[in-house]
Structure formats: C-alpha cells, structure tokens
Design an enzyme around this catalytic site. Structure first.
Site, PDB file in Angstrom:
ATOM      1  CG  HIS A  72      -2.141  -0.841   1.055  1.00 33.35           C
ATOM      2  ND1 HIS A  72      -3.336  -0.576   1.668  1.00 33.35           N
ATOM      3  CD2 HIS A  72      -2.341  -1.945   0.311  1.00 33.35           C
ATOM      4  CE1 HIS A  72      -4.231  -1.496   1.314  1.00 33.35           C
ATOM      5  NE2 HIS A  72      -3.643  -2.348   0.498  1.00 33.35           N
ATOM      6  CE1 TYR A 201      -5.251   4.047   8.618  1.00 33.66           C
ATOM      7  CE2 TYR A 201      -5.824   3.867  10.947  1.00 33.66           C
ATOM      8  CZ  TYR A 201      -5.058   3.467   9.865  1.00 33.66           C
ATOM      9  OH  TYR A 201      -4.111   2.493  10.031  1.00 33.66           O
ATOM     10  N   PRO A 293      -4.469   0.532  18.626  1.00 35.51           N
ATOM     11  CG  PRO A 293      -6.309  -0.772  18.016  1.00 35.51           C
ATOM     12  CD  PRO A 293      -5.671  -0.093  19.181  1.00 35.51           C
ATOM     13  CE  LYS A 297       4.047   3.354  13.405  1.00 34.20           C
ATOM     14  NZ  LYS A 297       3.916   2.671  12.118  1.00 34.20           N
ATOM     15  CE1 TYR A 385      -1.143   3.933   9.411  1.00 31.97           C
ATOM     16  CE2 TYR A 385      -0.103   3.170   7.387  1.00 31.97           C
ATOM     17  CZ  TYR A 385      -1.120   3.082   8.325  1.00 31.97           C
ATOM     18  OH  TYR A 385      -2.103   2.121   8.177  1.00 31.97           O
TER      19      TYR A 385
HETATM   20  P1  RFL Z   1       1.056 -11.660  21.660  1.00 31.62           P
HETATM   21  O1  RFL Z   1       0.629 -11.694  20.235  1.00 31.62           O
HETATM   22  O2  RFL Z   1       0.060 -11.295  22.681  1.00 31.62           O
HETATM   23  O3  RFL Z   1       1.652 -13.115  21.974  1.00 31.62           O
HETATM   24  C1  RFL Z   1       1.948 -13.523  23.288  1.00 31.62           C
HETATM   25  C2  RFL Z   1       1.933 -15.017  23.366  1.00 31.62           C
HETATM   26  O4  RFL Z   1       2.282 -15.398  24.691  1.00 31.62           O
HETATM   27  C3  RFL Z   1       1.366 -16.403  25.148  1.00 31.62           C
HETATM   28  N1  RFL Z   1       1.310 -16.306  26.624  1.00 31.62           N
HETATM   29  C4  RFL Z   1       1.946 -17.162  27.438  1.00 31.62           C
HETATM   30  N2  RFL Z   1       2.722 -18.221  27.177  1.00 31.62           N
HETATM   31  C5  RFL Z   1       3.228 -18.900  28.226  1.00 31.62           C
HETATM   32  N3  RFL Z   1       2.945 -18.570  29.531  1.00 31.62           N
HETATM   33  C6  RFL Z   1       2.177 -17.501  29.831  1.00 31.62           C
HETATM   34  N4  RFL Z   1       1.926 -17.166  31.089  1.00 31.62           N
HETATM   35  C7  RFL Z   1       1.637 -16.751  28.762  1.00 31.62           C
HETATM   36  N5  RFL Z   1       0.827 -15.673  28.686  1.00 31.62           N
HETATM   37  C8  RFL Z   1       0.653 -15.419  27.383  1.00 31.62           C
HETATM   38  C9  RFL Z   1       0.072 -16.077  24.462  1.00 31.62           C
HETATM   39  O5  RFL Z   1      -0.760 -17.243  24.378  1.00 31.62           O
HETATM   40  C10 RFL Z   1       0.546 -15.606  23.086  1.00 31.62           C
HETATM   41  O6  RFL Z   1       0.637 -16.670  22.160  1.00 31.62           O
HETATM   42  O7  RFL Z   1       2.319 -10.684  21.845  1.00 31.62           O
HETATM   43  P2  RFL Z   1       3.541 -10.363  20.864  1.00 31.62           P
HETATM   44  O8  RFL Z   1       4.125 -11.608  20.294  1.00 31.62           O
HETATM   45  O9  RFL Z   1       4.415  -9.405  21.589  1.00 31.62           O
HETATM   46  O10 RFL Z   1       2.874  -9.607  19.610  1.00 31.62           O
HETATM   47  C11 RFL Z   1       2.278  -8.353  19.750  1.00 31.62           C
HETATM   48  C12 RFL Z   1       1.136  -8.179  18.749  1.00 31.62           C
HETATM   49  O11 RFL Z   1       0.273  -9.294  18.861  1.00 31.62           O
HETATM   50  C13 RFL Z   1       0.337  -6.891  18.979  1.00 31.62           C
HETATM   51  O12 RFL Z   1       1.206  -5.830  19.279  1.00 31.62           O
HETATM   52  C14 RFL Z   1      -0.513  -6.489  17.747  1.00 31.62           C
HETATM   53  O13 RFL Z   1      -1.509  -7.425  17.504  1.00 31.62           O
HETATM   54  C15 RFL Z   1      -1.168  -5.116  17.962  1.00 31.62           C
HETATM   55  N6  RFL Z   1      -2.054  -4.724  16.860  1.00 31.62           N
HETATM   56  C16 RFL Z   1      -1.545  -4.177  15.695  1.00 31.62           C
HETATM   57  N7  RFL Z   1      -0.206  -4.068  15.524  1.00 31.62           N
HETATM   58  C17 RFL Z   1       0.307  -3.600  14.347  1.00 31.62           C
HETATM   59  O14 RFL Z   1       1.548  -3.490  14.232  1.00 31.62           O
HETATM   60  N8  RFL Z   1      -0.488  -3.251  13.277  1.00 31.62           N
HETATM   61  C18 RFL Z   1      -1.834  -3.331  13.360  1.00 31.62           C
HETATM   62  O15 RFL Z   1      -2.499  -3.066  12.357  1.00 31.62           O
HETATM   63  C19 RFL Z   1      -2.417  -3.786  14.607  1.00 31.62           C
HETATM   64  N9  RFL Z   1      -3.732  -3.915  14.734  1.00 31.62           N
HETATM   65  C20 RFL Z   1      -3.440  -4.872  16.972  1.00 31.62           C
HETATM   66  C21 RFL Z   1      -4.265  -4.446  15.886  1.00 31.62           C
HETATM   67  C22 RFL Z   1      -4.027  -5.439  18.104  1.00 31.62           C
HETATM   68  C23 RFL Z   1      -5.395  -5.567  18.176  1.00 31.62           C
HETATM   69  N10 RFL Z   1      -5.923  -6.167  19.346  1.00 31.62           N
HETATM   70  C24 RFL Z   1      -6.896  -7.175  19.334  1.00 31.62           C
HETATM   71  C25 RFL Z   1      -5.293  -5.929  20.625  1.00 31.62           C
HETATM   72  C26 RFL Z   1      -5.628  -4.554  15.942  1.00 31.62           C
HETATM   73  C27 RFL Z   1      -6.218  -5.092  17.106  1.00 31.62           C
HETATM   74  C28 RFL Z   1      -7.708  -5.134  17.124  1.00 31.62           C
HETATM   75  C1  PHB Z   2      -6.183  -4.165  10.622  1.00 35.41           C
HETATM   76  O1  PHB Z   2      -6.237  -4.406   9.416  1.00 35.41           O
HETATM   77  O2  PHB Z   2      -6.521  -4.995  11.482  1.00 35.41           O
HETATM   78  C2  PHB Z   2      -5.684  -2.835  11.087  1.00 35.41           C
HETATM   79  C3  PHB Z   2      -5.186  -1.935  10.139  1.00 35.41           C
HETATM   80  C4  PHB Z   2      -4.733  -0.693  10.559  1.00 35.41           C
HETATM   81  C5  PHB Z   2      -4.789  -0.350  11.900  1.00 35.41           C
HETATM   82  C6  PHB Z   2      -5.269  -1.253  12.828  1.00 35.41           C
HETATM   83  C7  PHB Z   2      -5.728  -2.499  12.423  1.00 35.41           C
HETATM   84  O3  PHB Z   2      -4.362   0.883  12.288  1.00 35.41           O
END
Ligand code: RFL
Ligand code: PHB
Length: 390
Positions: A72, A201, A293, A297, A385
């Site tokens: 993108h 957005y 989110p 980042k 971004y």
């Molecule tokens: P995770 O993905 O939470 O993985 C952690 C893992 O640890 C396990 N765990 C344990 N294992 C052993 N013992 C324990 N006591 C444990 N407790 C937990 C869990 O089961 C899991 O498998 O952390 P990690 O690896 O640091 O990754 C971080 C990312 O997942 C997170 O920052 C992103 O998803 C955030 N996020 C976004 N980030 C972006 O860069 N771009 C995006 O577009 C974006 N969109 C989002 C998002 C997060 C969202 N939510 C649901 C919070 C959109 C949403 C809606």
């Molecule tokens: C997504 O596709 O899940 C998404 C994209 C951009 C954001 C957050 C989530 O800023």
C-alpha cells in the site's frame, strides 16, 4: 532440559526471535500457555512496516507474504464528509507498508519453525522465569500434570500484556506508565471485497471507523464503541449500518456487505514498562508495551524489539561481547516511546471521547484539514506511519 534462550510466548515476538536465533545457530525453546489453533484463531494486526518485512525475510519466513501481501502506497483520512489521501510513497521518498494479517505472519513463522526442527511446547501451564538475577536462570512449566524445568543462558519474555514474565519482576525495579482510553474497537471480518483499495481512517461525530482488509476478497472493518458494549448486541446489519453512517457518502454507497465470520471488541490502552531488561530476563513486544491500534504499530514494535535483542544476543555468542544486550532496553525504549506518542496522537485526533463536544469536534476537523493540506504535517504523519528506522 537445557537451551541457550528460553522464550516464553509463541506470538509474533517469540516466533520471530526464535526463528532468527535458529538461523544464527543459537539454540532456543518456545513455550506457550495455549495451543497452536488457539493462537492462529486470533485476529489482530494487518499493517506491516518495511522493517518488519525485512526481519521476516531474514527469518526466511516471508515467501507467502511476498506472494500474497498487498503493498500500500497510501491511505485515506475521512472527515467532515470528505476524504483526503496521504501519499505515503511520495511523502517518504519511496516507502510503503504491506497489508498482511498477523494470523498469516504467525502461521508462516510456525511453518518455518516446524521445518527447522526447533522445539515449541504448546499448552505449557504456569510458565515461570526463575533466578534471572543470577548466572543460571531457568524456567519451569507444567504439562500434562508434570512439572518441567528448562535451564538456559537467557529468558525472553514474549508472552504479551497478560503474560507471566513481566509479573515475575520485583515491583521495586520496574516502572510502568499507562493510559486507558474510554472506548474500544468493535472489529468485524467478512469475505467481501474491501470498500476501497487502500485503508480509510474516518473521524465522525458518531465515532471513529476504520476500513481495512486482508486480501482483495476479505475485509476487516472497525468501529469505535463504548466499553460496556457486548458483541452479542451487534448483529451484522447493525454493524454495517453504523459503519455506513460514519463514512463519507461515496464510500458508504460503495460498501459491499457479507455475513461476518469474526466479531470482537478490543479495549484501547497505552502502556510502557521500564526498563525492558532485568539481568538475564528480557521483555519483548506486548509484554513490555501496548499501543492503541490506531497507528498500526503494536506488531511492528514487537519486531523492532526482536531486532535489537537478536543482534545483542548474536554479538554475545559470536563476539563474547555484552555491549548489544546491555544497550537493548535503552535502544528499544527510545523507539517504543516515539510509537507510543504517534499512536496516542492518532487516537486522540480520530476518536470521539465521552467529553468531546461540538467545539472539540471542530478542533479535530481543523487539525485534520491542516494535516492534509500542509506538506510538512502530512510528511510527519507519513514518516511515522511507514515506521521510524531501526
Ligand atoms: P502476543 O501476540 O500477545 O503473543 C503472546 C503469546 O504469549 C502467550 N502467553 C503465554 N505463554 C506462556 N505462559 C504464559 N503465562 C503466557 N501468557 C501469554 C500467548 O498465548 C501468546 O501466544 O504478543 P507479541 O508476540 O508481543 O505480539 C504483539 C502483537 O500481537 C500486537 O502488538 C498487535 O496485535 C497489535 N495490533 C496491531 N499491531 C500492528 O503493528 N499493526 C496493526 O495493524 C495492529 N492492529 C493490533 C491491531 C491489536 C489488536 N488487538 C486485538 C489488541 C488490531 C487489534 C484489534
Ligand atoms: C487491521 O487491518 O486490522 C488494522 C489496520 C490498521 C490499523 C489497525 C488495524 O491501524
């Protein structure tokens, strides 16, 4: 059992770190509290910075990403009934982002790990880091009613915001910073063509909305909701109606709908733990910090943490120098705070807060109007971004 690096958590941070270490010949074991299918059932991030893609390349886990990820070059900011494109590529001198779901990143890393033969223990209960302030740290966990012990050189706490690693750190040596936002995001996934070829957005008096995607035939949409909303109260029709109301008319009219197959509410929070290293325990990714989110980042910050830690560990084993691991916390936090600021700013500018009145709405629209008409302001948005360098 003995390994060089015990990694707690098999999310993107743990898997990426594990894969880079394995490629460098550094032995590691990953433990996760839950099973593989549960991890792959989570729908989260969608936007990858070029630095993140580069690390996935280095981990030899980006084959599918290059075939299926969507490059993108820009996105739209919608407000006051119109929308304005931010040309990321032009404003940053040739940088872009890749839209590719976190679920797929995780799946690809799991496949590479399995092929490498490195060990992952799923359904490992009560993983606990021990003696990380000594030269012989270890991790214990329970599996099928039996307690196991992994002796190691270092422990990487990649276990997310609710994990055990940060909780194992004595309170007197850790400082935390937190901001909880008074709303959440209701997200929906449906197999239908995205409303636009790039992300939108939207700032609207009824609340924020985001149009994203996973592919040319799968859309990911979010609407801001209050924290006491329940997913069960949101039929697909109610969601689509609310989304349409928050988009400029031409997008609302073009929106195609289909039955959803995932719907969930995520709260929004900014959180940072300092430092990110406690002797032989390192905190990585969401275990150390959370961003709302809005700036896309979270996953990208997890990747830059992994980069700094991996380079430090490689230097430790290859050159017997601890300079890299000694600098880990400081280097990672400098980048983390800039992303925390950007995510907070995007969130503040795009959402309707409970105390946002008509005046505040006008101020947000004036800021967006300035942002989209000033090249200097658009450039600052674009460079954050696409991701600051690491
Ligand atoms: P995770 O993905 O939470 O993985 C952690 C893992 O640890 C396990 N765990 C344990 N294992 C052993 N013992 C324990 N006591 C444990 N407790 C937990 C869990 O089961 C899991 O498998 O952390 P990690 O690896 O640091 O990754 C971080 C990312 O997942 C997170 O920052 C992103 O998803 C955030 N996020 C976004 N980030 C972006 O860069 N771009 C995006 O577009 C974006 N969109 C989002 C998002 C997060 C969202 N939510 C649901 C919070 C959109 C949403 C809606
Ligand atoms: C997504 O596709 O899940 C998404 C994209 C951009 C954001 C957050 C989530 O800023």
């Amino acid at each position: 059992m003995r390994t060089q690096i015990a990694i707690i958590g098999s999310g993107p941070s743990g898997l990426l770190l594990g894969q880079l270490l394995t490629e460098a010949g550094i032995d590691n074991v990953i433990l996760d509290r839950v099973g593989k299918d549960y991890i792959l059932g989570r729908v989260r991030a969608g936007v990858l910075e070029e630095g993140t893609v580069g690390l996935l390349d280095e981990a030899r886990s980006a084959f599918r990403l290059h075939a299926e990820g969507l490059p993108h070059d820009g996105f739209s900011l919608a407000f006051d009934g119109r929308d304005h494109r931010i040309d990321l590529y032009e404003l940053t001198g040739g940088k872009r982002v890749t839209v590719y779901g976190q679920t797929e990143v995780t799946r690809d890393l799991m496949i590479t790990r399995e092929a490498s033969g490195a060990l992952t223990v799923y359904d490992a209960a009560n993983a606990t880091p021990h003696d990380f302030d000594s030269s012989s740290p270890y991790v214990t966990y329970e599996k099928d009613g039996v307690t196991h012990r992994i002796d190691c050189d270092f422990i990487a706490g990649c276990d997310g915001f609710h994990g055990a690693s940060r909780k194992a750190v004595p309170e007197k040596v850790i400082r935390t910073f937190e901001k909880v936002y008074p709303f959440g995001w209701l997200g929906l996934l449906a197999d239908v063509a995205p409303v636009n070829h790039e992300l939108i957005y939207a700032n609207h008096p009824r609340g924020f909305a985001l149009c994203s995607m996973r592919s040319a035939t799968r859309s990911r949409y979010y609407i801001q909701c209050s924290l006491d909303e329940k997913v069960e109260d949101w039929s697909d029709d109610r969601f689509w109606d609310e989304l349409r109301r928050r988009l400029p008319t031409h997008h609302a009219q073009a929106l195609k709908t289909a039955p959803s197959f995932e719907k969930s509410i995520a709260p929004l929070r900014s959180f940072v733990a300092e430092p990110m290293r406690f002797d032989r325990l390192f905190l990585v990714g969401d275990a150390a910090h959370i961003v709302p989110p809005t700036g896309a980042k979270g996953l990208n910050l997890a990747a830059s943490d992994v980069h700094y830690l991996f380079e430090g560990l490689r230097e430790f084993y290859d050159a017997r120098s601890s300079a890299g691991i000694d600098a880990y916390s400081q280097k990672a936090l400098a980048r983390v705070w800039k992303a925390v600021r950007f995510s907070w700013w995007m969130t503040t500018m795009m959402h309707r807060f409970p105390d946002t009145g008509d005046f505040d709405q006008k101020i947000q629209e004036a800021e967006l109007d300035y942002l989209t008409h000033s090249r200097a302001a658009s450039t600052a948005l674009a460079e954050n971004y696409v991701g600051l360098p690491f």
